[in-house]
Scaffold this active site. Structure first.
Site, PDB file in Angstrom:
ATOM      1  N   ASP A   1       5.022   4.080  -6.961  1.00 46.31           N
ATOM      2  CA  ASP A   1       4.526   4.343  -5.602  1.00 46.31           C
ATOM      3  C   ASP A   1       4.634   5.821  -5.223  1.00 46.31           C
ATOM      4  OD1 ASP A   1       4.334   1.611  -5.628  1.00 46.31           O
ATOM      5  OD2 ASP A   1       5.150   1.321  -3.613  1.00 46.31           O
TER       6      ASP A   1
ATOM      7  N   LEU B   1       0.815  -1.211   0.000  1.00 47.86           N
ATOM      8  CA  LEU B   1       0.000   0.000   0.000  1.00 47.86           C
ATOM      9  C   LEU B   1       0.858   1.275   0.000  1.00 47.86           C
ATOM     10  CD1 LEU B   1      -2.810  -1.264   2.401  1.00 47.86           C
ATOM     11  CD2 LEU B   1      -2.807  -1.221  -0.101  1.00 47.86           C
ATOM     12  N   GLY B   2       2.120   1.121  -0.335  1.00 46.13           N
ATOM     13  CA  GLY B   2       2.976   2.289  -0.552  1.00 46.13           C
ATOM     14  C   GLY B   2       3.389   3.024   0.706  1.00 46.13           C
TER      15      GLY B   2
ATOM     16  N   ALA C   1       4.958   6.815   0.901  1.00 48.77           N
ATOM     17  CA  ALA C   1       4.228   7.846   1.648  1.00 48.77           C
ATOM     18  C   ALA C   1       5.166   8.543   2.633  1.00 48.77           C
ATOM     19  CB  ALA C   1       3.039   7.226   2.373  1.00 48.77           C
TER      20      ALA C   1
HETATM   21  O1  PMV Z   1       6.167  -2.472  -2.902  1.00 50.68           O
HETATM   22  P1  PMV Z   1       4.788  -2.671  -3.465  1.00 50.68           P
HETATM   23  O2  PMV Z   1       4.134  -3.897  -2.995  1.00 50.68           O
HETATM   24  O3  PMV Z   1       3.941  -1.427  -3.297  1.00 50.68           O
HETATM   25  O4  PMV Z   1       4.930  -2.900  -5.036  1.00 50.68           O
HETATM   26  C1  PMV Z   1       5.377  -1.920  -5.914  1.00 50.68           C
HETATM   27  C2  PMV Z   1       5.011  -2.261  -7.323  1.00 50.68           C
HETATM   28  C3  PMV Z   1       5.995  -3.130  -8.087  1.00 50.68           C
HETATM   29  O5  PMV Z   1       5.579  -3.048  -9.440  1.00 50.68           O
HETATM   30  C4  PMV Z   1       5.920  -4.579  -7.649  1.00 50.68           C
HETATM   31  C5  PMV Z   1       7.429  -2.637  -7.941  1.00 50.68           C
HETATM   32  C6  PMV Z   1       7.719  -1.342  -8.662  1.00 50.68           C
HETATM   33  O6  PMV Z   1       8.786  -0.766  -8.381  1.00 50.68           O
HETATM   34  O7  PMV Z   1       6.929  -0.917  -9.530  1.00 50.68           O
END
Ligand code: PMV
Length: 339
Positions: free
Chosen positions: A170, A123-124, A128
């Site tokens: 993110d 959920l980032g 954040a």
């Molecule tokens: O860390 P997470 O679970 O929010 O995943 C980020 C998204 C990914 O595509 C898996 C990694 C990225 O850097 O885009």
């Protein structure tokens, strides 16, 4: 490693405050204290494929991280002794903060953090933290209303410490604070974000299905499979990118059924890429059984993490799931506010 938890971390978003959305782009000043906010994020379609240069559709959560700054003799992040942080995580957080602080001229403030988002659930939470710190540091160095791309640049410095080579989705979503279609082409230093406007309220139910491996490990496992079978994995990644584009078009057309279908299809592809698990699959089917137009894992997945369901009105499903002991909450990620 997993993104670090921060001071005052609350295990799950406080459901009683659902719908309370702060304006992320303007730092507040309260009693001589500067405040910067960074929302968490939710990926609707395109996680992992984003790392390989394909488009990804993501929006902000109503929940996030608040950074508070008070005047001090030097720029520093104060992590209270009670914070649930390993030594390694603390070091990482400090190194990340120092990098962002230096980029902003190390304004003389003492910074504390409060998080409403569960850590390492997709959920980032780390992004954040980065965006909240970036807004605060920029404000303290005389830039109270920086454009989202300036905030994102500073936050990216922290994300690189946390995750190595993230796609940028993110912290870009958190800095933009709105639904975006994002793409960072291979080798490009920065990604490009296009706002996606929704004529209808876009409401998600977010359900947590337990701990999961760190993003870095899941991304590395996928990379190993993709380099072994490049043609097959390349096809599947391209498909995810196309679904993200189609999902964005469906949002703009107000066609929630089509968006839900694209989300379901992307869950199938993520599963084919080896990124789902029994606990994720069970929750996906539970949400669909409760009337979700689409349901899928969100974030890196692997085994656990968060599952999202797209509902015209998630309230009933939320009550039922909570009664069954599931940790879940609702978030509107785009469209006219209904709360
Ligand atoms: O860390 P997470 O679970 O929010 O995943 C980020 C998204 C990914 O595509 C898996 C990694 C990225 O850097 O885009």
């Amino acid at each position: 490693m997993a993104a670090p938890s921060v001071a005052g971390d609350r295990a799950a978003p406080p459901s009683e405050r659902i719908g309370h959305r702060r304006k992320p782009d303007a730092p507040d000043v309260a009693g001589g204290e500067l405040i910067g906010f960074g929302p968490g994020k939710v990926i609707l379609i395109g996680e992992h494929a984003a790392v390989y240069g394909h488009p990804v559709l993501a929006g902000p959560l109503s929940w996030g991280v608040t950074a508070r700054g008070t005047p001090a003799s030097r720029c520093r992040l104060a992590v209270p002794p009670g914070a649930k942080l390993t030594r390694k995580a603390r070091k990482l957080l400090m190194a990340a903060f120092d990098r962002a602080a230096r980029a902003c001229g190390s304004p003389r403030i003492r910074v504390t953090l409060e998080s409403e988002i569960p850590v390492s659930m997709g959920l980032g939470s780390s992004a954040a933290v980065g965006v909240a710190c970036a807004r605060l540091l920029l404000a303290a160095s005389g830039k109270p209303m920086p454009p989202p791309d300036v905030v994102a640049k500073v936050a990216m410095l922290m994300e690189e410490e946390f995750h190595g080579q993230p796609s940028g989705i993110d912290h870009t979503t958190s800095a933009q604070g709105r639904l975006i279609l994002y793409r960072r082409r291979p080798g490009a230093p920065l990604g490009i974000a296009r706002p996606v406007r929704s004529p209808r309220p876009l409401k998600l139910l977010v359900a947590l299905v337990g701990p999961r491996p760190p993003t870095r490990a899941t991304v590395a496992g996928l990379r190993a499979r993709a380099s072994r079978w490049p043609s097959r994995y390349g096809r599947l990644m391209r498909e995810l990118g196309m679904l993200a584009r189609e999902g964005a078009a469906a949002v703009e057309a107000g066609d929630l059924e089509s968006l839900g279908d694209a989300m379901n299809a992307s869950q199938g592809v993520l599963s084919a890429l080896g990124l789902s698990s029994a606990s994720i699959d069970q929750m996906v089917h539970r949400l669909r059984g409760m009337g979700a137009l689409g349901a899928k894992l969100t974030g890196a997945g692997g085994d656990g993490g968060a599952v999202i369901g797209l509902f015209p009105g998630p309230e009933l499903a939320l009550v039922r799931l909570r009664r069954q002991g599931v940790v879940c909450f609702e978030s509107q990620v785009a469209g006219p506010k209904t709360l």
